[in-house]
Design an enzyme around this catalytic site. Sequence first.
Site, PDB file in Angstrom:
ATOM      1  NE  ARG A 219      -5.203  52.100  94.097  1.00 43.97           N
ATOM      2  CZ  ARG A 219      -7.057  51.887  94.341  1.00 43.97           C
ATOM      3  NH1 ARG A 219      -7.365  51.146  94.295  1.00 43.97           N
ATOM      4  NH2 ARG A 219      -6.993  53.106  93.185  1.00 43.97           N
ATOM      5  CD  GLU A 247      -5.035  44.665  92.102  1.00 42.64           C
ATOM      6  OE1 GLU A 247      -4.907  45.081  90.778  1.00 42.64           O
ATOM      7  OE2 GLU A 247      -5.690  45.164  93.627  1.00 42.64           O
ATOM      8  CG  HIS A 266      -8.678  46.155  92.058  1.00 39.05           C
ATOM      9  ND1 HIS A 266      -7.559  46.290  92.174  1.00 39.05           N
ATOM     10  CD2 HIS A 266      -9.721  46.982  92.353  1.00 39.05           C
ATOM     11  CE1 HIS A 266      -7.645  48.062  92.614  1.00 39.05           C
ATOM     12  NE2 HIS A 266      -8.800  48.128  92.817  1.00 39.05           N
TER      13      HIS A 266
END
Length: 303
Positions: A219, A247, A266
Amino acid sequence: MQVTVPERFAHLVEHFPKLPILVQPSGRPWDDRMAKTTFFVPDYMSGRAGVANLAKMPALEVVQILSAGVDNVRDAIPNGVTLCNAKGVHDAATAEMAVTLTLASLRGLGRFRDLQREARWDNQSFSSLADRNVLVIGYGSIGAAIEQRLNGFEAQITRVARVGRVTPVVYGFDELDELIPKADIIILIVPLTQQTKGMVNEHFLERMHDGALLVNVARGAVVDTQALIRTLATGRIAAALDVTDPEPLPSTSPLWQMENCLITPHVGGDTDAFHRRAEQLLTRNIDRYTKGLPLLNVINGEY
């Protein structure tokens, strides 16, 4: 009893012809028919938006998410509702991405892509994965899958988890200070918890030796972004990131322009392998739910 699933899994209706299954169209966060839902599957990568309407489902009993990490939905689950994650579903895809980012960074594929656009044939020598010391921080199912794939590259693997264990040898977080300077490559695959948030801070980065590579497929918030930017700016280490904090990564972030930083948006877990495995998990857990059997991947605590 009503099961609500994302549109991409609409064919689950064929597996359970007698079960009321509502297919939630992509891009439509709420449909009044969802109010009767007892087993809810938010769409993959929908984050907080995917669980924003749980309070409108008074009969809700189970939320089955399609990610392994639960950090962005855990506190949105109503009391008395069971949360299940997708442990195991992302192992293959995420492990592939970890190795891909590692190899691409070590072998300078980004640089060669730039040269290709210029039609330039420029021989350059880069590092090999063979004989490197790789520190895998977060030795769960995905960490084990990463190790399995790295074994064929003749690298030395050191495993780290929250708590150390003997078989196989896994070191604890409390031993990281000694392990970091010995690592040529550090791969992060920890869940985001209070303990791991900001784990990779100024001190952690300072412990990495010159020329080391940091790979993050965990993460984004596991890494202190500003500390990473400052360290990368020195040119002392390199990074390969499939996740960032925040993000999406703002276009103004210096990370975009750094030659020693490789970024993917991602996408580590989202492959056709994920879709097949997710469907298998949903089929098993929906079947168990309808039969009153214990569910798979029930979350207790932070993860």
